[in-house]
Design a protein around this motif. Sequence first.
Motif, PDB file in Angstrom:
ATOM      1  N   ASN A 185      11.478  49.559  49.794  1.00 23.13           N
ATOM      2  CA  ASN A 185      10.918  50.612  50.370  1.00 23.13           C
ATOM      3  C   ASN A 185      10.180  51.794  49.693  1.00 23.13           C
ATOM      4  O   ASN A 185      10.073  52.796  50.049  1.00 23.13           O
ATOM      5  N   VAL A 186       9.526  51.129  48.517  1.00 19.71           N
ATOM      6  CA  VAL A 186       8.724  51.877  47.722  1.00 19.71           C
ATOM      7  C   VAL A 186       7.465  51.122  47.420  1.00 19.71           C
ATOM      8  O   VAL A 186       7.267  49.991  47.167  1.00 19.71           O
ATOM      9  N   PRO A 187       6.189  51.742  47.872  1.00 15.92           N
ATOM     10  CA  PRO A 187       4.989  51.034  47.889  1.00 15.92           C
ATOM     11  C   PRO A 187       4.276  51.154  46.332  1.00 15.92           C
ATOM     12  O   PRO A 187       3.181  51.279  46.157  1.00 15.92           O
ATOM     13  N   GLN A 188       5.044  50.540  45.436  1.00 12.23           N
ATOM     14  CA  GLN A 188       4.671  50.589  43.983  1.00 12.23           C
ATOM     15  C   GLN A 188       5.721  49.474  43.305  1.00 12.23           C
ATOM     16  O   GLN A 188       6.740  49.339  43.522  1.00 12.23           O
ATOM     17  N   SER A 189       4.934  48.682  42.597  1.00  7.80           N
ATOM     18  CA  SER A 189       5.511  47.720  41.776  1.00  7.80           C
ATOM     19  C   SER A 189       6.041  48.343  40.504  1.00  7.80           C
ATOM     20  O   SER A 189       5.155  48.723  39.502  1.00  7.80           O
ATOM     21  N   ARG A 190       7.430  48.416  40.435  1.00 10.60           N
ATOM     22  CA  ARG A 190       7.946  49.301  39.078  1.00 10.60           C
ATOM     23  C   ARG A 190       9.257  48.298  38.619  1.00 10.60           C
ATOM     24  O   ARG A 190      10.133  48.662  39.497  1.00 10.60           O
ATOM     25  N   LYS A 191       9.106  47.706  37.769  1.00  8.53           N
ATOM     26  CA  LYS A 191      10.330  47.006  37.238  1.00  8.53           C
ATOM     27  C   LYS A 191      11.228  47.838  36.283  1.00  8.53           C
ATOM     28  O   LYS A 191      10.642  48.368  35.238  1.00  8.53           O
ATOM     29  N   ARG A 192      12.422  47.886  36.689  1.00 12.23           N
ATOM     30  CA  ARG A 192      13.266  48.673  35.836  1.00 12.23           C
ATOM     31  C   ARG A 192      14.504  47.799  35.667  1.00 12.23           C
ATOM     32  O   ARG A 192      15.113  47.357  36.474  1.00 12.23           O
ATOM     33  N   ASN A 206      -5.535  51.188  31.045  1.00 18.36           N
ATOM     34  CA  ASN A 206      -4.703  51.673  32.058  1.00 18.36           C
ATOM     35  C   ASN A 206      -5.505  52.271  33.209  1.00 18.36           C
ATOM     36  O   ASN A 206      -4.927  52.833  34.304  1.00 18.36           O
ATOM     37  N   TYR A 207      -6.784  52.164  33.424  1.00 15.78           N
ATOM     38  CA  TYR A 207      -7.552  52.679  34.216  1.00 15.78           C
ATOM     39  C   TYR A 207      -7.484  51.548  35.437  1.00 15.78           C
ATOM     40  O   TYR A 207      -7.854  50.245  34.984  1.00 15.78           O
ATOM     41  N   ILE A 208      -7.321  51.839  36.369  1.00 17.80           N
ATOM     42  CA  ILE A 208      -7.271  50.760  37.807  1.00 17.80           C
ATOM     43  C   ILE A 208      -7.655  51.460  39.026  1.00 17.80           C
ATOM     44  O   ILE A 208      -7.486  52.405  39.406  1.00 17.80           O
ATOM     45  N   LYS A 209      -8.683  50.394  39.844  1.00 18.41           N
ATOM     46  CA  LYS A 209      -8.736  50.812  41.187  1.00 18.41           C
ATOM     47  C   LYS A 209      -7.961  50.168  41.929  1.00 18.41           C
ATOM     48  O   LYS A 209      -7.706  48.813  42.160  1.00 18.41           O
ATOM     49  N   LEU A 210      -7.089  50.838  42.731  1.00 19.01           N
ATOM     50  CA  LEU A 210      -6.132  50.428  43.634  1.00 19.01           C
ATOM     51  C   LEU A 210      -6.516  49.550  44.680  1.00 19.01           C
ATOM     52  O   LEU A 210      -7.749  49.869  45.226  1.00 19.01           O
ATOM     53  N   SER A 211      -5.841  48.444  45.152  1.00 18.33           N
ATOM     54  CA  SER A 211      -6.150  47.688  46.164  1.00 18.33           C
ATOM     55  C   SER A 211      -5.263  48.011  47.412  1.00 18.33           C
ATOM     56  O   SER A 211      -4.112  48.108  47.306  1.00 18.33           O
ATOM     57  N   PRO A 238       0.824  46.574  46.702  1.00 19.56           N
ATOM     58  CA  PRO A 238       1.552  47.830  46.203  1.00 19.56           C
ATOM     59  C   PRO A 238       0.792  48.331  44.984  1.00 19.56           C
ATOM     60  O   PRO A 238      -0.089  47.562  44.288  1.00 19.56           O
ATOM     61  N   SER A 239       1.131  49.673  44.976  1.00 22.02           N
ATOM     62  CA  SER A 239       0.448  50.134  43.680  1.00 22.02           C
ATOM     63  C   SER A 239       1.194  49.633  42.433  1.00 22.02           C
ATOM     64  O   SER A 239       2.206  49.173  42.271  1.00 22.02           O
ATOM     65  N   PRO A 240       0.301  49.493  41.215  1.00 22.54           N
ATOM     66  CA  PRO A 240       1.011  49.233  40.126  1.00 22.54           C
ATOM     67  C   PRO A 240       1.867  50.493  39.511  1.00 22.54           C
ATOM     68  O   PRO A 240       1.835  51.508  40.124  1.00 22.54           O
ATOM     69  N   THR A 241       2.434  50.137  38.693  1.00 18.73           N
ATOM     70  CA  THR A 241       3.292  51.326  37.885  1.00 18.73           C
ATOM     71  C   THR A 241       2.838  52.567  37.711  1.00 18.73           C
ATOM     72  O   THR A 241       1.994  52.617  36.946  1.00 18.73           O
ATOM     73  N   ILE A 242       3.403  53.803  38.307  1.00 17.24           N
ATOM     74  CA  ILE A 242       2.890  55.005  37.794  1.00 17.24           C
ATOM     75  C   ILE A 242       3.375  55.449  36.624  1.00 17.24           C
ATOM     76  O   ILE A 242       4.617  55.557  36.756  1.00 17.24           O
ATOM     77  N   THR A 243       2.620  55.733  35.844  1.00 19.07           N
ATOM     78  CA  THR A 243       3.126  56.300  34.406  1.00 19.07           C
ATOM     79  C   THR A 243       3.100  57.598  34.133  1.00 19.07           C
ATOM     80  O   THR A 243       2.230  58.090  34.835  1.00 19.07           O
ATOM     81  N   ARG A 244       3.754  57.976  33.184  1.00 22.85           N
ATOM     82  CA  ARG A 244       3.846  59.687  32.869  1.00 22.85           C
ATOM     83  C   ARG A 244       2.531  60.033  32.756  1.00 22.85           C
ATOM     84  O   ARG A 244       1.865  61.202  32.960  1.00 22.85           O
ATOM     85  N   SER A 245       1.575  59.269  31.771  1.00 20.52           N
ATOM     86  CA  SER A 245       0.259  59.753  31.474  1.00 20.52           C
ATOM     87  C   SER A 245      -0.925  59.330  32.039  1.00 20.52           C
ATOM     88  O   SER A 245      -2.094  59.066  31.688  1.00 20.52           O
ATOM     89  N   GLY A 246      -0.647  58.647  33.395  1.00 21.32           N
ATOM     90  CA  GLY A 246      -1.557  57.972  34.161  1.00 21.32           C
ATOM     91  C   GLY A 246      -2.295  59.101  35.031  1.00 21.32           C
ATOM     92  O   GLY A 246      -3.449  58.278  35.676  1.00 21.32           O
ATOM     93  N   PHE A 247      -2.311  60.432  34.945  1.00 24.51           N
ATOM     94  CA  PHE A 247      -3.446  61.167  35.525  1.00 24.51           C
ATOM     95  C   PHE A 247      -4.742  61.088  35.308  1.00 24.51           C
ATOM     96  O   PHE A 247      -5.056  60.670  34.158  1.00 24.51           O
TER      97      PHE A 247
END
Length: 344
Positions: A186-193, A263-268, A272-281
């Motif tokens: 239930n998270v709209p982000q692909s984040r493998k941990r 690391n720059y990406i245009k979301l589709s 789902p969103s790709p992984t949100i990183t600390r420095s992704g602003f």
Amino acid sequence: MKNLSLMKILLNLLKLLNVRSVDMNSQNKSFNVISTFSGCGGSSLGYKLAGGKVLLAVEMDDNAVETYNFNFPGTPIFHGDIHNLSVEKVLEITGLKPGELDIFDGSPPCQGFSTAGKRDFCDPRNQLYNEYIRLLKGLQPKVFVMENVSGMVKGKMKLIFADILKELKASGYQVKARLMNSMYYNVPQSRKRMIFIGVRNDLNIIPSHPKPQTKPITVGEALKDIEPEFIKYSNNDFVKSVINRVRPGEQFSKYHPNGSYFNYIKLSRNKPSPTITRSGFGQFFHESGRYITINEIKKLASFPKDFKLIGNPEDKWARIGNSVPPNMMKAIAENIQKEILAKI
């Protein structure tokens, strides 16, 4: 005969209702947690949503602590270096004795392992797990949860992964480690941990991870009711030159002669969103070409609308990028409650 058959049916129904009642009571039973490397509280929120109570959080980043305090005003927080936190101090703050804690949680900093970084084998941050294990040995909780990046099982980093697994088991626990992707929880982000779960040996219960719970939620589905707090476009010359050519889901590096802007990406909207990183602003873009906003990134990380982020936009983004998505931790905590704690 009819009365006898009816009696049997009623007895079986009462047994079924009693089993369901016991099961529901065990799932709703509260549990306690200590959270280390807490960040702004992504894990803590997940535990809270699952019915848990965080007795102590541990964090040294000033902005993260300020954010945590605002959103969890009743939770004590040790604001400082974990090296300086003794087992005795933890027990004093929480009022617990060794062995009484239900869940010991932690996400030791992962930049040294991360595939998004340089993956430096000698990065001193790779050794902070030793502080987690030091407290684990002293507190002897019933269960522990340790979260880290997927990069720790790739290449030479496997050596550290093996060492961590060995030390966790030597601390008196049955341990299982599994790669989990937040997009199935239930998270709209692909984040493998990598999620380590351990159960104290004397409890004789095998650790388990939650099974996938949901289909991936797309960016379009997640953001359909979110109003961006601003509309802003990049002033970067390269970004401006390619923004209309970059297709949804593509990285900007495809259009750079040297492969920069990886690391720059245009979301589709259809993924789902790709992984949100600390420095992704400043590196995530809407299909329209504008920046993705903080309110939108909160939603993509499963933080609720009323969760308050503090500081400048870079600080706010970093807090989300460093966090465990609350909904993923909620799923982990609910599974621990049902499959482990309820059986003790």
